[in-house]
Design an enzyme around this catalytic site. Structure first.
Site, mmCIF file in Angstrom:
data_model
loop_
_atom_site.group_PDB
_atom_site.id
_atom_site.type_symbol
_atom_site.label_atom_id
_atom_site.label_comp_id
_atom_site.label_asym_id
_atom_site.label_seq_id
_atom_site.Cartn_x
_atom_site.Cartn_y
_atom_site.Cartn_z
ATOM 1 N N LYS A 260 -2.984 -17.062 28.705
ATOM 2 C CA LYS A 260 -2.096 -15.730 28.810
ATOM 3 C C LYS A 260 -1.066 -15.684 27.640
ATOM 4 O O LYS A 260 -0.620 -16.805 27.241
ATOM 5 C CB LYS A 260 -1.172 -16.178 30.163
ATOM 6 C CG LYS A 260 -0.122 -14.839 30.346
ATOM 7 C CD LYS A 260 0.560 -15.101 31.544
ATOM 8 C CE LYS A 260 1.957 -14.183 31.793
ATOM 9 N NZ LYS A 260 2.600 -14.379 33.029
ATOM 10 N N ASP A 265 8.299 -11.870 28.254
ATOM 11 C CA ASP A 265 8.171 -11.208 29.713
ATOM 12 C C ASP A 265 9.602 -10.905 30.104
ATOM 13 O O ASP A 265 10.074 -11.826 30.784
ATOM 14 C CB ASP A 265 7.374 -12.234 30.643
ATOM 15 C CG ASP A 265 7.343 -11.598 32.062
ATOM 16 O OD1 ASP A 265 7.498 -10.480 31.915
ATOM 17 O OD2 ASP A 265 6.865 -12.377 32.988
ATOM 18 N N LYS A 272 13.500 -8.731 35.242
ATOM 19 C CA LYS A 272 14.122 -10.143 35.562
ATOM 20 C C LYS A 272 15.464 -10.176 35.885
ATOM 21 O O LYS A 272 16.243 -9.974 34.679
ATOM 22 C CB LYS A 272 13.427 -10.984 34.887
ATOM 23 C CG LYS A 272 12.068 -11.222 34.946
ATOM 24 C CD LYS A 272 11.326 -12.761 34.071
ATOM 25 C CE LYS A 272 9.888 -12.838 34.256
ATOM 26 N NZ LYS A 272 9.457 -13.323 35.470
ATOM 27 N N ASP A 284 6.193 -17.665 27.912
ATOM 28 C CA ASP A 284 5.044 -16.970 28.661
ATOM 29 C C ASP A 284 4.005 -16.670 27.840
ATOM 30 O O ASP A 284 2.929 -16.070 28.230
ATOM 31 C CB ASP A 284 5.596 -15.407 29.235
ATOM 32 C CG ASP A 284 5.126 -15.446 30.472
ATOM 33 O OD1 ASP A 284 4.672 -16.130 31.102
ATOM 34 O OD2 ASP A 284 5.188 -14.126 31.055
ATOM 35 N N ASP A 343 6.189 -6.942 37.186
ATOM 36 C CA ASP A 343 6.677 -8.522 36.634
ATOM 37 C C ASP A 343 5.538 -9.437 36.905
ATOM 38 O O ASP A 343 5.435 -10.532 36.693
ATOM 39 C CB ASP A 343 7.804 -9.113 37.183
ATOM 40 C CG ASP A 343 8.452 -10.254 36.667
ATOM 41 O OD1 ASP A 343 7.869 -10.628 35.613
ATOM 42 O OD2 ASP A 343 9.284 -10.822 37.232
ATOM 43 N N GLU A 345 2.450 -9.255 35.455
ATOM 44 C CA GLU A 345 1.921 -8.650 34.459
ATOM 45 C C GLU A 345 0.889 -9.564 33.935
ATOM 46 O O GLU A 345 -0.205 -8.936 33.076
ATOM 47 C CB GLU A 345 2.760 -8.358 33.361
ATOM 48 C CG GLU A 345 3.292 -9.433 32.311
ATOM 49 C CD GLU A 345 4.115 -10.722 33.053
ATOM 50 O OE1 GLU A 345 4.659 -10.437 33.962
ATOM 51 O OE2 GLU A 345 3.900 -11.796 32.490
ATOM 52 N N ARG A 347 -1.286 -11.492 35.014
ATOM 53 C CA ARG A 347 -2.788 -11.190 35.987
ATOM 54 C C ARG A 347 -3.327 -9.932 35.299
ATOM 55 O O ARG A 347 -4.648 -10.027 35.282
ATOM 56 C CB ARG A 347 -2.590 -11.299 37.159
ATOM 57 C CG ARG A 347 -1.693 -10.305 37.821
ATOM 58 C CD ARG A 347 -1.151 -10.694 39.422
ATOM 59 N NE ARG A 347 -0.300 -11.642 39.441
ATOM 60 C CZ ARG A 347 0.127 -11.924 40.592
ATOM 61 N NH1 ARG A 347 -0.135 -11.524 41.634
ATOM 62 N NH2 ARG A 347 1.218 -12.879 40.293
HETATM 63 N N1 BES Z 1 5.658 -15.265 33.486
HETATM 64 C C1 BES Z 1 6.188 -15.259 35.012
HETATM 65 C C2 BES Z 1 5.691 -16.563 35.733
HETATM 66 C C3 BES Z 1 6.777 -17.759 35.275
HETATM 67 C C4 BES Z 1 7.796 -17.931 36.075
HETATM 68 C C5 BES Z 1 6.408 -18.564 34.251
HETATM 69 C C6 BES Z 1 8.671 -19.133 35.740
HETATM 70 C C7 BES Z 1 7.057 -19.517 33.817
HETATM 71 C C8 BES Z 1 8.523 -19.851 34.618
HETATM 72 C C9 BES Z 1 5.163 -14.120 35.782
HETATM 73 O O1 BES Z 1 4.679 -13.065 34.780
HETATM 74 C C10 BES Z 1 5.941 -13.369 36.703
HETATM 75 O O2 BES Z 1 6.886 -12.832 36.341
HETATM 76 N N2 BES Z 1 5.571 -13.854 37.987
HETATM 77 C C11 BES Z 1 6.303 -13.547 39.144
HETATM 78 C C12 BES Z 1 5.011 -12.905 40.009
HETATM 79 C C13 BES Z 1 5.698 -12.037 40.997
HETATM 80 C C14 BES Z 1 6.213 -10.953 40.681
HETATM 81 C C15 BES Z 1 4.603 -11.727 42.275
HETATM 82 C C16 BES Z 1 6.826 -14.456 39.706
HETATM 83 O O3 BES Z 1 6.547 -15.727 39.654
HETATM 84 O O4 BES Z 1 8.020 -14.418 40.208
HETATM 85 ZN ZN ZN Z 2 4.667 -13.646 32.744
HETATM 86 MN MN MN Z 3 6.225 -11.587 34.946
#
Ligand code: BES
Ligand code: ZN
Ligand code: MN
Length: 493
Positions: A260, A265, A272, A284, A343, A345, A347
């Site tokens: 990834k 992000d 966020k 990220d 968010d 993103e 995937r």
């Molecule tokens: N990049 C984040 C995940 C992440 C969280 C990485 C903490 C490192 C530390 C990912 O893109 C994300 O935002 N995931 C969301 C998914 C949700 C919207 C379903 C999450 O984990 O909150």
């Molecule tokens: Zn992310």
């Molecule tokens: Mn995200």
């Protein structure tokens, strides 16, 4: 710093610090160590008693020994129980020793460590890795180096004669880990999709790998609507990176590593909020960093498998061009996705990268991604989640992680949870309910790999550490590189 084997007998070795590894509950000095203690006028035995040293893993004590002995200080390090000795025990103990030696301003450090599993090569490699990984400091963004102290100059591994190649391997692998750490640690205004592509180019040039960079238009032609949907609000161009290592002769296996590559992000329009860690989201691209770090190491190690290193690199930003929550994107396999959360993103970018890799006719694909906060909630900061329907790939990766000491834990691919991704209007949504969030993320990815055995590692936790941890200093860990290297080397057996 030079790390080299030494055939000087323990009793004759001279230098600043001599490190001796001792097993738990076996700290009586016998044989050669008893003679050494005599040479140091019994100071080791006194030290062990005074400090109540038991040999617990990673515990260190040290003392100054009499001048005239040729050794300035002795460092004793615990290795835990003999029967529990792992390769990673040596790596961590070596890291602990290196830190102590540095604090003591040692220039010349000797190691007297036992072998793991009677394997001198693997043991020398682990010790060298531990030293190098623990001492690495990132001063690229300081106007002046803070640490002007004495640096270690020579590290000698006593009794490891002939293990130059193992030490060299350690250094090649560490160069990959350090590249990954540097990429993750650098802020999003320094590491962008453009510079990631440049890093791939530099690796390709240095080691003679093939490189293909797909620009936005190329990705459009391939129908990568999911990846491009994420990229569409950024002022920076997306870069789809495909670096290939080919061995001489017929490859034993053909593998892909996908990372990834979100250089930042923001969350997109599902931005966020406060407390979400938005200011840390330069990390990220930790999957892409591990991918490029592994490429750098593998290009030097020259295994007999072909390896494809792939990342769909972009930022997730906000502008008038941004994808809206509710938009429907079409991925390159024709699947339609209702973006119920911008968010989620990673995937979306991985979907198109997986479809691309799935068409290459490979034996296995592994992706690494800082994919979900839910994985961190499930497994904590130190352990990556392993998600795969394929037991063979799972056990290959578990074996590799055992050697590297990077912790992974297999999680269930509970098919029923896919119901959470059902969409009334498109083939699927990109986000399911909060419970099991790392599992639905993996189930989402699975929709984009049809031909190839595949595994996904969620590395959102271990990509970064707030405090010093084993051979990692605070900050980026370079997580994944060593496991990937061991996986590629192991699958070629
Ligand atoms: N990049 C984040 C995940 C992440 C969280 C990485 C903490 C490192 C530390 C990912 O893109 C994300 O935002 N995931 C969301 C998914 C949700 C919207 C379903 C999450 O984990 O909150
Ligand atoms: Zn992310
Ligand atoms: Mn995200």
């Amino acid at each position: 710093m030079t790390i080299q084997p030494s055939n000087t007998p323990l009793l004759e070795w001279a230098g600043d610090s001599l490190a001796i590894g001792l097993f738990e509950d076996a700290v009586e000095l016998t044989g050669e160590l008893a003679t050494l203690d005599q040479k140091f006028s019994g100071v080791l035995k006194e030290l062990i008693a005074e400090e109540e040293f038991k040999g617990k893993a990673n515990s260190t004590i040290f003392t100054r020994v009499g001048t005239g002995s040729g050794v300035r200080k002795v460092i004793l390090v615990g290795l835990g129980k003999l029967e529990a000795l792992k390769l990673d025990t040596l790596r961590r103990a070596a890291a602990a020793v290196a830190r102590v030696a540095k604090k003591q301003k040692s220039k010349i450090l000797g190691f007297s460590f036992p072998l793991w599993n009677n394997d001198a090569a693997a043991s020398a490699q682990a010790i060298a890795e531990g030293v190098e990984l623990a001492l690495y400091q990132d001063i690229r963004f300081k106007s002046e180096p803070e640490d002007k102290g004495t640096q270690l100059e020579t590290v000698e591994l006593l009794g490891f004669s002939g293990e130059e190649a193992a030490i060299n391997r350690a250094q090649q692998i560490v160069s990959g880990v350090i590249l990954a750490r540097q990429l993750v640690a650098a802020p999003a205004n320094a590491v962008t999709p453009i510079t990631l592509a440049e890093t791939a180019q530099a690796i390709a040039n240095e080691y003679g790998l093939q490189l293909q960079i797909l620009e936005r238009e190329d990705c459009e032609k391939l129908g990568m609507g999911a990846f491009l949907g994420v990229a569409q609000a950024s002022d920076l161009p997306p870069k789809f990176i495909h670096l290939t290592y080919k061995p001489e002769g017929r490859p034993k296996k053909k593998l892909a590593i996908i990372g990834k590559g979100l250089t930042f992000d923001s969350g997109g329009l599902n931005i966020k909020g406060a407390g979400s860690g938005i200011e840390t989201m330069k990390i990220d691209m930790g999957g892409a960093a591990a991918t490029l770090g592994a490429a750098k190491a593998i290009a030097q190690l020259k295994p007999d498998s072909e390896v494809h290193f792939i990342s769909a690199a972009t930022e997730n930003m906000i502008s008038g061009h941004a994808m809206r929550p509710g938009d429907i994107l079409t991925a390159s396999n024709g699947k339609t996705i209702e973006v119920n959360n911008t968010d989620a993103e990673g995937r979306l970018t991985l979907a198109d990268a997986l479809v691309y890799a799935d068409k290459l006719g490979l034996d296995a694909i592994v992706d690494l991604a800082t994919l979900t906060g839910a994985n961190v909630i499930a497994l904590g900061e130190d352990i990556a989640g392993l998600y795969t329907p394929d037991d063979a790939v799972a056990s290959e990766l578990e074996k590799a992680a055992q050697t590297s000491g990077e912790k992974i834990w297999r999680m269930p691919m509970e098919e029923k949870y896919f119901e959470g991704l059902k969409s009334g209007i498109a083939d699927m949504k990109n986000t399911g309910p909060r419970p099991g969030g790392s599992i639905t993320a993996a189930l989402f990815l699975k929709e984009f790999v049809k031909e190839t055995p595949w595994a996904h590692l969620d590395i959102a936790g271990p990509v970064w550490t707030d405090k010093e941890n084993g051979y990692n200093g605070a900050g980026a860990t370079g997580y994944g590189v060593r496991t990937l290297v061991d996986w590629v080397l192991g699958t070629g057996e």
